[in-house]
Design a protein around this motif. Structure first.
Motif, PDB file in Angstrom:
ATOM      1  N   THR A 252       0.903  -0.706  -0.444  1.00  0.00           N
ATOM      2  CA  THR A 252      -0.037   0.007  -0.239  1.00  0.00           C
ATOM      3  C   THR A 252       0.659   1.446   0.108  1.00  0.00           C
ATOM      4  N   TYR A 253       0.358   2.528  -0.714  1.00  0.00           N
ATOM      5  CA  TYR A 253       0.665   3.463   0.031  1.00  0.00           C
ATOM      6  C   TYR A 253       0.005   4.454   0.017  1.00  0.00           C
ATOM      7  N   SER A 254       0.035   5.295   0.797  1.00  0.00           N
ATOM      8  CA  SER A 254      -1.067   6.337   1.314  1.00  0.00           C
ATOM      9  C   SER A 254      -0.877   7.652   1.923  1.00  0.00           C
ATOM     10  N   ASN A 255      -0.984   8.308   2.226  1.00  0.00           N
ATOM     11  CA  ASN A 255      -0.538  10.420   2.304  1.00  0.00           C
ATOM     12  C   ASN A 255       0.262  10.609   1.970  1.00  0.00           C
ATOM     13  N   VAL A 256      -0.132  10.754   0.492  1.00  0.00           N
ATOM     14  CA  VAL A 256       0.715  10.964  -0.488  1.00  0.00           C
ATOM     15  C   VAL A 256       0.783  12.523  -0.588  1.00  0.00           C
ATOM     16  N   THR A 257       1.828  13.253  -0.336  1.00  0.00           N
ATOM     17  CA  THR A 257       1.819  14.322   0.081  1.00  0.00           C
ATOM     18  C   THR A 257       2.956  15.407  -0.650  1.00  0.00           C
ATOM     19  N   THR A 264       8.694  18.546  -3.618  1.00  0.00           N
ATOM     20  CA  THR A 264       8.446  17.425  -2.938  1.00  0.00           C
ATOM     21  C   THR A 264       7.977  17.380  -2.631  1.00  0.00           C
ATOM     22  N   LEU A 265       7.794  15.779  -2.767  1.00  0.00           N
ATOM     23  CA  LEU A 265       6.607  14.472  -2.829  1.00  0.00           C
ATOM     24  C   LEU A 265       6.695  13.731  -1.950  1.00  0.00           C
ATOM     25  N   ALA A 266       5.973  13.315  -0.575  1.00  0.00           N
ATOM     26  CA  ALA A 266       5.973  12.343   0.607  1.00  0.00           C
ATOM     27  C   ALA A 266       5.051  11.754   0.438  1.00  0.00           C
ATOM     28  N   PHE A 267       5.538  10.034   0.686  1.00  0.00           N
ATOM     29  CA  PHE A 267       4.305   9.017   1.061  1.00  0.00           C
ATOM     30  C   PHE A 267       4.375   8.325   2.144  1.00  0.00           C
ATOM     31  N   ILE A 268       3.774   7.473   3.014  1.00  0.00           N
ATOM     32  CA  ILE A 268       3.889   5.993   3.862  1.00  0.00           C
ATOM     33  C   ILE A 268       3.554   4.854   3.292  1.00  0.00           C
ATOM     34  N   SER A 269       4.359   4.289   3.391  1.00  0.00           N
ATOM     35  CA  SER A 269       3.963   2.692   2.163  1.00  0.00           C
ATOM     36  C   SER A 269       4.628   1.383   3.271  1.00  0.00           C
ATOM     37  N   THR A 270       3.867   0.046   2.851  1.00  0.00           N
ATOM     38  CA  THR A 270       4.173  -0.944   3.655  1.00  0.00           C
ATOM     39  C   THR A 270       4.476  -1.766   2.479  1.00  0.00           C
ATOM     40  N   ASP A 271       5.408  -2.979   3.049  1.00  0.00           N
ATOM     41  CA  ASP A 271       5.401  -4.231   2.347  1.00  0.00           C
ATOM     42  C   ASP A 271       4.507  -5.495   2.918  1.00  0.00           C
ATOM     43  N   ASP A 272       3.513  -5.217   3.748  1.00  0.00           N
ATOM     44  CA  ASP A 272       3.267  -6.119   4.429  1.00  0.00           C
ATOM     45  C   ASP A 272       2.231  -6.697   4.019  1.00  0.00           C
ATOM     46  N   SER A 273       1.240  -7.421   4.072  1.00  0.00           N
ATOM     47  CA  SER A 273       0.286  -7.604   3.453  1.00  0.00           C
ATOM     48  C   SER A 273      -0.510  -6.719   4.016  1.00  0.00           C
ATOM     49  N   LEU A 274      -2.282  -6.666   3.670  1.00  0.00           N
ATOM     50  CA  LEU A 274      -3.761  -6.269   4.276  1.00  0.00           C
ATOM     51  C   LEU A 274      -3.534  -6.632   5.587  1.00  0.00           C
ATOM     52  N   LYS A 275      -3.597  -7.918   5.296  1.00  0.00           N
ATOM     53  CA  LYS A 275      -4.419  -8.741   6.821  1.00  0.00           C
ATOM     54  C   LYS A 275      -3.055  -8.681   8.149  1.00  0.00           C
ATOM     55  N   ALA A 276      -2.447  -8.383   7.947  1.00  0.00           N
ATOM     56  CA  ALA A 276      -1.057  -8.181   8.603  1.00  0.00           C
ATOM     57  C   ALA A 276      -1.738  -7.446   9.789  1.00  0.00           C
ATOM     58  N   LYS A 277      -1.272  -7.563  11.081  1.00  0.00           N
ATOM     59  CA  LYS A 277      -1.810  -7.396  12.437  1.00  0.00           C
ATOM     60  C   LYS A 277      -1.249  -6.234  13.088  1.00  0.00           C
ATOM     61  N   LYS A 278       0.097  -6.470  12.541  1.00  0.00           N
ATOM     62  CA  LYS A 278       0.955  -5.196  13.043  1.00  0.00           C
ATOM     63  C   LYS A 278       2.045  -4.989  11.948  1.00  0.00           C
ATOM     64  N   PRO A 279       1.393  -4.454  10.861  1.00  0.00           N
ATOM     65  CA  PRO A 279       2.065  -3.851   9.418  1.00  0.00           C
ATOM     66  C   PRO A 279       3.315  -3.504   9.929  1.00  0.00           C
ATOM     67  N   GLU A 280       4.256  -2.476   9.332  1.00  0.00           N
ATOM     68  CA  GLU A 280       6.138  -1.640   9.721  1.00  0.00           C
ATOM     69  C   GLU A 280       6.002  -1.028   8.055  1.00  0.00           C
ATOM     70  N   HIS A 281       5.476   0.472   8.554  1.00  0.00           N
ATOM     71  CA  HIS A 281       5.667   1.163   7.332  1.00  0.00           C
ATOM     72  C   HIS A 281       6.772   2.296   7.628  1.00  0.00           C
ATOM     73  N   THR A 282       7.017   2.940   6.842  1.00  0.00           N
ATOM     74  CA  THR A 282       8.351   3.523   6.042  1.00  0.00           C
ATOM     75  C   THR A 282       7.732   5.233   5.402  1.00  0.00           C
ATOM     76  N   LEU A 283       7.918   6.045   6.030  1.00  0.00           N
ATOM     77  CA  LEU A 283       7.842   7.222   5.705  1.00  0.00           C
ATOM     78  C   LEU A 283       9.094   7.958   4.259  1.00  0.00           C
ATOM     79  N   TYR A 284       8.498   8.166   2.971  1.00  0.00           N
ATOM     80  CA  TYR A 284       9.208   7.868   1.835  1.00  0.00           C
ATOM     81  C   TYR A 284       9.695   9.833   1.333  1.00  0.00           C
ATOM     82  N   ILE A 285      10.776  10.101   1.694  1.00  0.00           N
ATOM     83  CA  ILE A 285      10.846  12.034   0.614  1.00  0.00           C
ATOM     84  C   ILE A 285      11.150  11.625  -0.206  1.00  0.00           C
ATOM     85  N   TYR A 286      10.813  12.800  -1.404  1.00  0.00           N
ATOM     86  CA  TYR A 286      11.498  12.241  -2.552  1.00  0.00           C
ATOM     87  C   TYR A 286      11.283  13.921  -3.936  1.00  0.00           C
TER      88      TYR A 286
END
Length: 943
Positions: A252-257, A264-286
């Motif tokens: 998923t990609y979210s909060n694209v701003t 600059t473009l910033a967004f938050i993403s994760t490669d964990d499953s949508l069903k994951a109970k404890k997904p880990e996210h990364t903030l990207y700054i482009y």
């Protein structure tokens, strides 16, 4: 010759009779509600040449009307139009077209769902030519926020091809050909184009998108396809038409701003499953110009133990693009009981534990549970050196960012030290801090502040209204010196009509002059310009005219994006006369040496003033009880008003009636006002049944238009007036500790004053109220038999049991309501037990001689449902005529229109029976047995 004259007379009569009948007006019926229209979403182009609005009936299809200011009659009407905007170049209007509601209803009756129902369309109207372009099956659309004449349109999924696939399978069975199904995805087609259609691009599988504020770029996010790892973020350059891949292969990609200047473009993403109970996210700054990431932040690089990047807070940049603000959340906790796989679901314990030490009681915790689970703490990264500072913490959670972040600090506060008291003290204080963005360091400004502090535009002061001192105060931030802005001025700045045990509120502030030179603060009538450096030299900008003439002046803010006030501009004021209820507009300057100039003042309500950004053209709404709040066109001189909209022409066929102000004295001699609504062609020599409705003070709404509408809880005034009732709405002022007697001492003298004017059938009067009004109805019928019938909605009848109850909508204890606010006892149950008993009508229900219709719903989140039951059971036990309407799953006021229509019918049947002698409906005489629930409504009248 005589025969000719005779026939001529007969023919004349025949022609006259239809004309006479055609002019006769009729009373409102419950069938009239759906068609009654309201106007919303009025807008004007920046150049002031075009305007538009949306009109919707209460039930059915609405429309958008767009017109040239110089010729409002040349309207372009878009049937079923909604959600429209004007383009930045003032050349186009864009909006949606909703499906025809009748068609959707027919399909729903046929059990059609989802993709089989009609979808929204989009219209693009050329203002110069009047040509309309339409696009079908549109999910959403957007344009850049600040400039750029671009349009992005996200379409719905393509029409279902299930039947085509079935036919393909059937035709290929003999050859055993395999039909390949399309891969599932949440994404759909996105069209990006110039408004004139000259340039356009299309992209498939788009899930979300947005423009940069300046219209240079558009970002779009591709959704994953079934069994494919191909979600991605792309950036489209609107000048070159080139798309470049920013990132891909995440779940998923979210909060694209975008940053304010689109660098600059910033967004938050994760490669964990949508069903994951404890997904880990990364903030990207482009960095857009470099086409590369300047940094990325995840749990390990955050540098903060026990925290993770959270997608539950939006991303925000400072105006100079030097900082990015984001949210972090506590790391996921592991609970042994929760993760124990040896326990069956039916074996798991479910309970709530109420602890005396808890800051919030359990119902409030449960209401706030979802938000607590998504709680984040504001954090910032400096994009110059990539240093990170945590601003919000568990100890000091709240950090107040401005609408436009221009400073290197903000205000922060916590009410944690005082939170435990909130169940009975809703005016708890908060400890106020200044938080530095670079280091995250917090400096205490003041402990236990009463009010909601804000920063001045230039950041020189923190300021707030101190309700404990009834003063406006400020803190000079560089010197940390507190300043009382209003205490030594010769007027009050607290609410002068305040009559509850809580601390009085203020009349508000109007903003700051440029460079924090002065703040504008309202008293009851006038506006003061106060320099924090010298409050004693405060200037009354309206020169005391407001207090002298009982005119309430307020500044009209005509720039939606205004941060501070230009003192060289003209000061436009709204004005309201407390005594006559006239309103209008005045003008003056910010110097305070000019008597306000009257632009317009009349027996109307004016509201919703909107000014064109680049001209003096304005739009304004105007109403009376008899006049719809239509839209008018003028300029800032208000020398002429041109009517632009014409709502509800059917009203001319309805007996509507009129409204007048009634002045009277309470039992203690206090002057009050009330509103008397009279039937059309009112004759004081006749006798009319009268309804009395009340809730606090209503006389200032004299010129409000009241649309016929189904009742959510109270009588619809136009309906009863149109059906030949008088309706009286008195003001009420309260003495602390005596809410019931105060209501009696204000309402009864008001009713007597109306009776003295003539025209009231004193044998056929009724009262009706909801909530606090319902309580007063219940109290009054224990004190007087002058009313023939009564309607009490959601009434509190037993303050002793209600005091300890819960407002289930918020999870709060009801204690505060009795000790501090509307119920006005002013102390605890054990401090003032006699006040609770004497103001509780339940204990004197045996005095009631008035038939009562109660409404109290089983999902009421404000007043405990059992209060209505206590009242009904007491009356039933006493063999008094009473009915309790309990709408299943409904809240304090009805939310579902079907139920509101039902209540409207039952209210009119109840009061018509008792005040007009109409036959009683079967639901009153026979009841509605549970076995007949949902099978009949029993509206039928007795023979």
């Amino acid at each position: 010759m005589q025969n000719l004259k005779k026939w001529a007379w007969v023919i004349g009569v025949l022609f006259f009779i239809p004309a006479t009948f055609a002019q006769q007006k009729r009373s409102l019926t419950h069938n009239d509600y759906d068609q009654w229209e309201s106007l919303t979403s009025e807008k004007i182009t920046k150049n002031g040449q075009y305007a538009g609005y949306q009109i919707n009936p209460q039930e059915g299809d609405g429309r958008v009307e767009i017109f040239p200011i110089k010729n409002p009659s040349q309207k372009v009407i878009i049937s079923r139009g909604t959600g429209f905007l004007f383009s930045h170049d003032d050349l186009y209007a864009i909006g949606k077209i909703s499906p025809q509601k009748d068609s959707v209803r027919v399909l729903k009756l046929k059990k059609k769902k989802g993709d089989d129902l009609p979808k929204d369309s989009l219209f693009i109207l050329s203002l110069s030519s009047g040509k309309i372009e339409k696009l079908a099956r549109v999910k959403s659309y957007a344009m850049p926020a600040e400039k750029g004449n671009w349009l992005a349109i996200l379409f719905e999924k393509e029409t279902s091809k299930k039947e085509v696939a079935k036919d393909s399978v059937k035709s290929s069975v003999d050859s055993l050909a395999k039909v390949e199904k399309p891969k599932k995805t949440d994404g759909t087609r996105l069209l990006v184009r110039s408004l004139d259609g000259v340039k356009s691009w299309e992209f498939d599988r788009v899930k979300s998108y947005s423009f940069s504020p300046n219209g240079d770029f558009l970002q779009y996010t591709l959704a994953e396809e079934e069994k494919e790892d191909n979600a991605a973020v792309y950036l489209l350059s609107l000048s070159s038409g080139e798309s470049q891949l920013v990132h891909e292969k995440m779940t998923t990609y979210s909060n694209v701003t975008f940053s304010p200047q689109s660098s600059t473009l910033a967004f938050i993403s994760t490669d964990d499953s949508l069903k994951a109970k404890k997904p880990e996210h990364t903030l990207y700054i482009y960095t857009i110009s470099k086409g590369a990431f300047s940094t990325q932040i995840n749990k390990s690089s955050l540098g903060l133990s026990n925290y993770r990047i959270s997608p539950d807070r939006g991303l925000r940049f400072s105006e100079d693009e030097s900082r990015l603000f984001f949210g972090i959340a506590p790391d996921y906790k592991d609970f042994a009981y929760e993760s124990d796989t040896t326990i069956l679901e039916e074996e798991r314990v479910s309970l709530d534990i109420w602890g005396w030490q808890d800051a919030e009681i359990q119902p409030m915790q449960l209401i706030n549970k979802a938000s607590e689970e998504r709680k984040t703490y504001l954090t910032t990264i400096d994009l110059r050196d990539f240093s990170i500072a945590q601003l919000g913490t568990p100890e000091i959670e709240d950090v107040a960012l401005e609408n436009k972040i221009t400073k290197d600090f903000a205000l922060a506060w916590t009410d944690s030290p005082y939170r435990r008291n909130y169940s009975w003290d809703i005016q708890i204080g908060r400890d106020l801090y200044l938080v530095d963005f670079k280091s995250g360091t917090k400096t205490l400004i003041e402990k236990n502040v009463s009010g909601t502090p804000r920063l001045s535009p230039s950041g020189k002061y923190a300021y707030w209204y101190d309700s404990r001192d009834s003063s406006w105060v400020a803190t000079d931030i560089p010197s940390n010196t507190k300043i009382n802005l209003t205490k030594n001025l010769p007027v009050y700045f607290h609410d002068e009509l305040h009559d509850s045990p809580s601390l009085p509120g203020s009349y508000g502030a109007e903003g700051w002059l440029e460079d924090d030179a002065a703040i504008l603060i309202n008293d009851r009538y006038d506006i003061w310009k106060i320099d924090p450096k010298n409050p004693a030299a405060a200037v009354n900008l309206t020169m005391g005219i407001g207090r002298k003439d009982h005119l309430t002046f307020r500044r009209e803010s005509l720039k939606p994006d205004e941060t501070s006030i230009d003192p060289n501009e003209e000061l436009i004021l709204s004005a309201f006369n407390e005594e006559t209820k006239e309103s209008g507009f005045y003008s003056t300057s910010y110097n305070g040496n000019q008597i306000p100039k009257k632009l317009i003042l009349s027996a109307h309500r004016y509201f919703g003033l909107i000014k064109a950004k680049e001209s003096k053209q304005v739009l304004v709404r105007r109403s009376t009880y008899q006049e719809n709040p239509d839209l008018f066109i003028s300029d800032l001189s208000f020398k002429s008003l041109s009517k632009a909209s014409h709502l509800n022409p059917q009203q001319s066929e309805i007996k509507w009636g009129s409204a007048e102000l009634v002045s009277y004295l309470t039992n203690d001699g206090t002057p009050l006002q009330g509103l008397l609504f009279k039937p059309e062609n009112f004759d004081p020599e006749k006798k009319y049944p009268m309804m009395v409705y009340f809730y606090e003070r209503s006389s200032d709404t004299f010129h409000n238009y009241r649309a016929p509408a189904p009742s959510r809880s109270t009588i619809n005034i136009p309906y009863f007036v149109s059906n030949d009732y008088l309706v009286f709405v008195p003001d009420i002022k309260y003495d602390l500790g005596l809410p019931g007697p105060s209501a009696y001492d204000c309402i009864i003298p008001g009713v007597q004053a109306v009776i003295a004017k003539g025209g009231v059938d004193t044998e056929n009067m009724a009262i009706q109220g909801q909530s606090w009004g319902g309580y007063q109805v219940a109290y009054l019928i224990t004190r007087t038999n002058m009313f023939k019938a009564a309607g009490a909605g959601a009434p509190v009848v037993n303050m002793t049991s209600a005091y300890g109850g819960i407002r289930w909508g918020t999870g709060m204890s009801r204690m505060f309501q009795y000790e501090q606010t509307q119920s006005r006892i002013g102390g605890t149950l054990w401090e003032k037990p006699l006040y609770y008993l004497e103001n509780s009508p339940l204990f004197t229900m045996d005095r009631v001689q008035t038939p009562v219709l109660i409404m109290h719903n089983d999902a009421d989140g404000a007043v405990p449902w059992y209060q209505g039951i206590e009242m009904f059971m007491a009356l039933k036990r006493l063999n008094k005529p009473a009915w309790l309407l309990q709408y299943n799953g409904e809240d304090h006021n009805l939310t579902q229109r079907k139920n509101a229509k039902d209540l409207s019918i039952r209210l009119s049947q109840f009061f018509d029976h008792y005040l007009k002698g109409a036959p009683a409906p079967l639901w009153m005489t026979e009841g509605l047995p549970a076995v007949e629930k949902g099978r009949t409504l029993k509206y039928e009248l007795e023979n």
